[in-house]
Structures are given as C-alpha cells and as structure tokens.
Design an enzyme around this catalytic site. Structure first.
Site, mmCIF file in Angstrom:
data_model
loop_
_atom_site.group_PDB
_atom_site.id
_atom_site.type_symbol
_atom_site.label_atom_id
_atom_site.label_comp_id
_atom_site.label_asym_id
_atom_site.label_seq_id
_atom_site.Cartn_x
_atom_site.Cartn_y
_atom_site.Cartn_z
ATOM 1 C CD GLN A 87 -2.650 -1.260 2.561
ATOM 2 O OE1 GLN A 87 -2.518 -0.417 3.447
ATOM 3 N NE2 GLN A 87 -3.448 -2.311 2.695
ATOM 4 C CG HIS A 151 -3.045 -0.641 7.877
ATOM 5 N ND1 HIS A 151 -3.653 -1.223 8.966
ATOM 6 C CD2 HIS A 151 -3.623 -1.229 6.790
ATOM 7 C CE1 HIS A 151 -4.552 -2.103 8.568
ATOM 8 N NE2 HIS A 151 -4.541 -2.125 7.241
ATOM 9 C CD GLU A 244 -14.541 3.242 13.720
ATOM 10 O OE1 GLU A 244 -14.601 2.282 14.503
ATOM 11 O OE2 GLU A 244 -13.897 4.301 13.975
ATOM 12 C CE1 TYR A 254 -13.382 10.032 17.525
ATOM 13 C CE2 TYR A 254 -11.217 10.727 18.276
ATOM 14 C CZ TYR A 254 -12.542 11.018 18.001
ATOM 15 O OH TYR A 254 -13.031 12.290 18.222
ATOM 16 C CE1 TYR A 265 -9.458 -7.566 6.289
ATOM 17 C CE2 TYR A 265 -7.531 -7.412 7.712
ATOM 18 C CZ TYR A 265 -8.470 -6.809 6.897
ATOM 19 O OH TYR A 265 -8.426 -5.452 6.684
#
Length: 372
Positions: A87, A151, A244, A254, A265
C-alpha cells in the site's frame, strides 16, 4: 394539427413540467462521468493548480501535471525516494492555501529509513514551468519506522488557520501502538507548515506523550476533509467490517484495536470482541460489510442542484462506486451509490469549478469529472 402532433406536444409539455417540478424540489439526476485523463498506474490523489490543470500522484512514485485539455505530462523531477510496495508509495498531495503566490505543495509518502519505513510529509515549491519540485523538505516523519507495507494513512488537510492535519496508519503489524501516546502509529497529528507540533495540541507538555498528536486509536485513515461546519471529518478502514466516519476531537481515543464493529480477516473477534468501552469514542457512522473507503469531500457548490449541496462524498475501493451521503442533525440520513462499476475509487475532490473529480486506482487509472 394532427392528433399525433397534439399528443406529442402534450407529452412534451408534461415531461417539461415534471422536470421543472423535480428541479424545484431539489432533485438531481445522477451525473455523467467524463474522462479527463487516463493511463495512470494506480493514481492516489489529485490537486488543482493554475490554468485548470491538475497534479496527480501515482503510488509508484511519480507526480504528473495534467493539462486542462487532458494531456498528461512526464514525471515531475524532485520527488524523494519512496517505498513503493504493497500500500506504500507516493500518496496524498494538496496545494497550500497561498499557492497562487508561493506555489507551495504538501505531499505525503512512505519514507524508507532505519528500521523500515513510515509515513512522511514534505513541503516543496512547484517550479514555474511545472516540471520539477524545488526546495523539497521533509517536514515530518512518523515514528517509529516499521517493516510493513500496509496502513500508511496519509491524508493531508489544511485548516483555515493555516495548520496541517496528517493522518497516520498503525502499520497493521503494530495495532496495539495505536493506544499508546509515545509514538505516531494510529494517530492524527496537527502540525505547523514547518512540521512542528501545532500550538494548543492536547498533549503538549505531557510527559511520555508525543506533542504532535491530535487524536489516537485510529486504524488506517484514508479520507479526510475540512467540513463546512468548521471541523475535521475523517473515515478509516475497519478490518473485516467496521469502516468508520469520525469527527476527531482533540485528545480523544477512537478505540482501535480495543473496540471495533469489524472482525479478524477470515472471521473471529478482535481482542475481546467489544464495540464500546468507557473513554473511547463511537463513530459517527460505520459500515458492515466494509466498503473500503478512500477519498472524502464535501460538496459546497450549487453545480448539481440544491439537493446535493452540503452532501458528503466518499469513494469505495471494494465495490467501485462513489457514495453520496446526506446528513441530517449531524448524522447520516441516507446513502446513494453513484457511478457503480466505475472502478476502485481512490480519491474524490471538489474542484475550483465547483465540480466533483474522482480518481480510479487501477493499472489504467482515470481522472474523471462528474458532469451535472
């Protein structure tokens, strides 16, 4: 006039009357996606520069200028080395609020270094001929660096006061660190344009806490925008379910990975498998199953009719559509799927012309304009 001519005239009048009623009622037809440019290998973000041009980042490490007529230029020189794996790569880009006079851009990327890699943000000046970045300076690097290709977060938002929010993922393998205040994993940070912790941040002066932190307990925030209500809005990826929408407040927790509406997963609970805990914030909205959200913009223009003004638009990577969200009383009142099947929507922005622009994250990625 013949009977056929009379009937056709009556039908035309009825159709026009119906259209006028719809317009008067604020209804908007789904816009048409017009391709502005294509051929981008996995584009990640779009920003708007002079003359109706665009800046587009590609995850592989290139930043390119798109002319107003759709011609795509070569790679801009001066981009720092990036870790273009998984990513990671060259990710978000925004123009400074003073771009018209200073030509400053901010961009974030996966930065290599001792211990692995992490999200970093740089400031640069786009040359007058738009061929290179000048005076490039990395003003912030996430700590610690981690051996991971997942991430990164990496969305940038400038506030009206000229401060910068930067979203930082928890790097997947270090999710527990999202609950710790001595690192930048799973955090949203608030910075000056020199990369220093912004004055008034909630943990400034607190022993053992990083002063750049604004909020914590985040997973992977890939959508962020400044709302018309004068607040930061974000969304983040859940694991398997539990994406979210949040309105991050200073010093608030949070919840990730302690509370979540998702699961591991392949199935099974994360941690205790709970969705609420004292001292941890609930999301404004969540999705189960996940839509894999990316990109986020409020529509503040009238270009699509009054019914859409003030709506929130979010891309879905998983299902390949643009999500139009109507808000009422500070909550999500209705969602509508637009451009279904368009491809993995990575970014959505409102342009200076008041129109919405979308990037699709594919091998042959496209920059699309939503024509009313």
């Amino acid at each position: 006039m013949s009977w056929f001519g009379q009937s056709r005239t009556a039908l035309t009048a009825a159709f026009l009357a119906t259209c006028m009623q719809l317009v008067a009622g604020g209804a908007a037809a789904e816009p048409r996606a017009q391709t502005v440019a294509s051929g981008f290998p996995h584009p990640w973000a779009v920003a708007f520069i002079e003359g109706g041009r665009f800046l587009v980042t590609e995850r592989g490490g290139r930043m390119r200028v798109v002319e107003a007529d759709g011609r795509v230029g070569p790679a801009i020189a001066g981009v720092p080395p990036v870790v273009a794996r998984g990513q990671g790569g060259l990710l978000d880009v925004v123009t400074d609020s003073g771009y018209a006079s200073n030509r400053t851009v901010f961009f974030c990327f996966s930065e290599p270094g001792e211990g692995g890699n992490s999200t970093a943000m740089a400031r640069a000046r786009l040359s007058a001929d738009r061929t290179r970045l000048e005076q490039v300076k990395v003003i912030f690097s996430q700590r610690p660096k981690v051996e991971s290709t997942a991430h990164f977060g990496c969305r940038i938002v400038e506030t009206p006061e000229g401060l910068l929010f930067l979203t930082l993922g928890e790097r997947f393998s270090r999710k527990e660190d999202a609950q710790r205040l001595d690192n930048d994993l799973g955090k949203i940070v608030r910075l000056t344009k020199d990369g220093a912790p912004a004055p008034g941040n909630p943990f400034v002066g607190r022993a053992g806490a990083a002063p750049e932190i604004w909020s914590y307990g985040h997973r992977n925030v890939q959508g962020a925008t400044w709302g018309p209500d004068g607040r930061l809005w974000t969304h983040e990826h859940g694991p398997q379910g539990g994406d979210e929408i949040n309105l991050p407040q200073p010093g608030r927790n949070y919840g990730w990975p302690v509370i979540t509406y998702g699961e591991n997963y392949g199935g099974g609970p994360i941690g205790e498998g709970i969705t609420a805990k004292a001292g941890m914030e609930q999301p404004l909205h969540y999705w189960v199953p996940s839509i894999a959200p990316s990109g986020m913009a409020f529509l503040t223009s009238d270009r699509y009719g009054p019914a859409w003004k003030g709506n929130l638009f979010i891309g879905s990577l998983k299902f390949g559509y643009l999500d139009r969200i109507e808000l009422a009383g500070g909550k999500v009142a209705r969602e509508e799927k637009l451009l279904e099947g368009v491809g993995r929507v990575r970014d959505v922005r409102q342009g200076p012309d008041g129109l919405l622009y979308v990037l699709t994250d594919e091998e042959n990625g496209k920059l699309l304009r939503l024509q009313p």
